[in-house]
Design an enzyme around this catalytic site. Structure first.
Site, short mmCIF file in Angstrom:
data_model
loop_
_atom_site.label_atom_id
_atom_site.label_comp_id
_atom_site.label_asym_id
_atom_site.label_seq_id
_atom_site.Cartn_x
_atom_site.Cartn_y
_atom_site.Cartn_z
N CYS A 8 49.08 26.93 3.95
CA CYS A 8 48.39 28.04 3.22
C CYS A 8 48.19 29.43 3.92
CB CYS A 8 47.07 27.50 2.96
SG CYS A 8 47.07 26.21 2.00
N HIS B 208 42.43 33.72 1.61
CA HIS B 208 42.88 32.46 0.76
C HIS B 208 41.93 31.93 -0.13
CE1 HIS B 208 45.14 28.98 0.08
NE2 HIS B 208 44.48 28.17 0.83
N ASN C 262 44.30 26.64 -5.66
CA ASN C 262 44.89 27.09 -4.51
C ASN C 262 46.40 27.15 -4.59
OD1 ASN C 262 45.84 26.80 -1.88
ND2 ASN C 262 44.07 25.55 -1.24
O1 UT7 Z 1 44.22 25.23 1.54
C1 UT7 Z 1 44.03 24.36 2.47
C2 UT7 Z 1 42.57 24.44 2.71
N1 UT7 Z 1 41.84 23.47 2.01
C3 UT7 Z 1 40.58 23.71 1.83
O2 UT7 Z 1 39.94 24.80 2.31
C4 UT7 Z 1 39.60 22.72 1.09
C5 UT7 Z 1 38.52 22.35 1.85
N2 UT7 Z 1 37.62 21.21 1.32
C6 UT7 Z 1 36.88 21.67 0.03
O3 UT7 Z 1 37.13 22.50 -0.78
C7 UT7 Z 1 35.90 20.39 -0.29
O4 UT7 Z 1 35.60 19.43 0.94
C8 UT7 Z 1 36.34 19.70 -1.49
C9 UT7 Z 1 36.45 20.50 -2.85
C10 UT7 Z 1 37.82 19.02 -1.40
C11 UT7 Z 1 35.45 18.56 -1.78
O5 UT7 Z 1 34.05 19.02 -1.84
P1 UT7 Z 1 32.84 18.13 -1.33
O6 UT7 Z 1 31.71 18.98 -1.50
O7 UT7 Z 1 33.01 18.20 0.15
O8 UT7 Z 1 33.01 16.72 -1.94
P2 UT7 Z 1 33.21 15.23 -0.96
O9 UT7 Z 1 34.48 15.17 -0.54
O10 UT7 Z 1 32.13 15.12 -0.07
O11 UT7 Z 1 32.79 14.44 -2.14
C12 UT7 Z 1 31.24 14.43 -2.76
C13 UT7 Z 1 31.38 13.40 -4.28
C14 UT7 Z 1 31.98 12.22 -3.68
O12 UT7 Z 1 31.41 10.94 -4.66
P3 UT7 Z 1 30.22 10.24 -3.72
O13 UT7 Z 1 30.90 9.61 -2.67
O14 UT7 Z 1 28.95 11.26 -3.32
O15 UT7 Z 1 29.60 9.18 -4.97
C15 UT7 Z 1 33.56 12.05 -4.33
O16 UT7 Z 1 33.80 10.67 -4.76
O17 UT7 Z 1 32.24 13.93 -4.96
C16 UT7 Z 1 33.10 12.93 -5.60
N3 UT7 Z 1 34.49 13.54 -5.99
C17 UT7 Z 1 34.79 14.04 -7.13
N4 UT7 Z 1 34.14 13.62 -8.44
C18 UT7 Z 1 34.74 14.36 -9.41
C19 UT7 Z 1 35.41 14.01 -5.07
N5 UT7 Z 1 36.52 14.73 -5.81
C20 UT7 Z 1 35.89 14.56 -7.13
C21 UT7 Z 1 36.55 15.01 -8.33
N6 UT7 Z 1 35.93 14.91 -9.51
N7 UT7 Z 1 37.86 15.72 -8.25
#
Ligand code: UT7
Length: 326
Positions: free
Chosen positions: A116, A253, A283
């Protein structure tokens, strides 16, 4: 004051594939929903390349628009740098194909791989060539077809990315040597390989022989993205004796709107100064910063003489920050 050669932005271009996939569309084949994606990321839709449409095709479209907007012919380009993580083939560089299709046969052409952050790495590299008179005109492109390396069974990553390409044409010109000059004024590139396994693709020619799929420890990358973005922008501004209030636009980004909000807040900059494309593009990795530049230019947000900061962080982890006057 001594004069200095500067890399001026002559023009910007971009291309987004025709196919738009909304969150609702995605929810038909991924266990997700529009509300979660919008609230956690700010993304509403993204573009995906058509079958048979490759990274080179996107790059050529973006480059052609950048050349047209610059009033520069392909034969005047001395250097092509293509930032991509999703090349058409393992080798040669996709930049070779782009050179061939543009007819830019005077140029040296190579790919750069910093995921990225690739476009910022490409700009800084081109700037280094231009400043020592190794090239007069450079074409720097960020182009990706991330949809080809997404695991549709991994909802934590596959909802985040989109395909696209953006490009700029740079020209070497003499400036006064001060911050009033147009063009690239300062750049910083960083890598912290200790985070290699936080965001990577689980394949490659030397390991599995397949191209693999994106893997990410999302929360840790989120944390690093906010911290490194803030730290690198503050350092760059301090080095140039500038304050946050001196910056007209932050072209960062587009990984997650929450990352952008958190970074702008910690910097003490109003969110209105952040250029936003994430909601309709997702992204697009190396393409996100040049596509945001194109958006800001097309919408009249970016005006001649504006002081801008570009920044991107991605796999590596690698990140780059650049100060420029448009
Ligand atoms: O370009 C390269 C750089 N990349 C980035 O900068 C990405 C950085 N990371 C992020 O943007 C975030 O960490 C994410 C958007 C990827 C994830 O958000 P989060 O708030 O950290 O969520 P999480 O991974 O902690 O997941 C929270 C909950 C989980 O459920 P439980 O375990 O709390 O029941 C996941 O299973 O959300 C669930 N979940 C989803 N639910 C519906 C994760 N992905 C999804 C989804 N749809 N797509």
């Amino acid at each position: 004051m001594s004069t200095s050669t500067r890399s001026i932005f002559l023009g910007v271009g971009g291309y987004l594939p025709e196919r738009i996939v909304t969150n609702h569309d995605l929810a038909e084949w991924v266990d997700t929903n529009d509300e979660w994606i919008r609230e956690r990321t700010g993304i509403r839709a993204r573009h995906f390349a058509a079958e048979g449409e490759f990274t080179s095709d996107l790059a050529v479209r973006a480059a052609a628009e950048a050349l047209e907007n610059s009033g520069i012919a392909a034969e005047q380009i001395d250097l092509i740098i293509l930032a991509t993580t999703t090349p058409d083939n393992t080798f040669p560089a996709t930049a070779s194909l782009v050179q061939q299709r543009l007819g830019a046969f005077r140029s040296a052409a190579f790919d750069i791989q910093a995921v990225c952050a690739g476009f910022i790495f490409g700009l800084a590299t081109a700037d280094a060539f231009l400043r020592v008179h190794r090239a007069r005109h450079a074409l720097v492109i960020g182009a990706e077809t991330f949809s080809r390396i997404l695991d549709w069974k991994d909802r934590t990553t596959c909802v985040l990315f989109g395909d696209g390409a953006g490009a700029v044409v740079l020209e070497a010109r003499e400036g006064e040597g001060g911050l009033g000059d147009h063009g690239i004024l300062s750049a910083r590139l960083h890598t912290d390989g200790r985070h290699y396994d936080k965001l990577y693709v689980d394949g490659g020619p030397s390991t599995t022989g397949t191209s693999g799929f994106v893997r990410m420890v999302g929360r840790e990358v989120f944390r690093q993205a906010v911290a490194r973005t803030v730290e690198s922008i503050e350092t760059l501004l301090q080095e140039n004796q500038l304050a946050i209030t001196d910056i007209d636009h932050f072209i960062l980004h587009q990984a997650n709107e929450r990352i952008l909000k958190a970074a702008m807040e910690k910097l003490g900059a109003p969110f209105e100064k952040a250029v936003l494309t994430i909601s309709e593009q997702g992204n697009t990795s190396a393409a996100s910063v040049p596509l945001a530049m194109r958006h800001a230019h097309q919408e009249g947000i970016l005006k001649r003489g504006d002081l801008i900061v570009l920044e991107a962080l991605g796999g590596g982890l690698s990140w780059g920050t650049l100060l420029a006057r448009w």
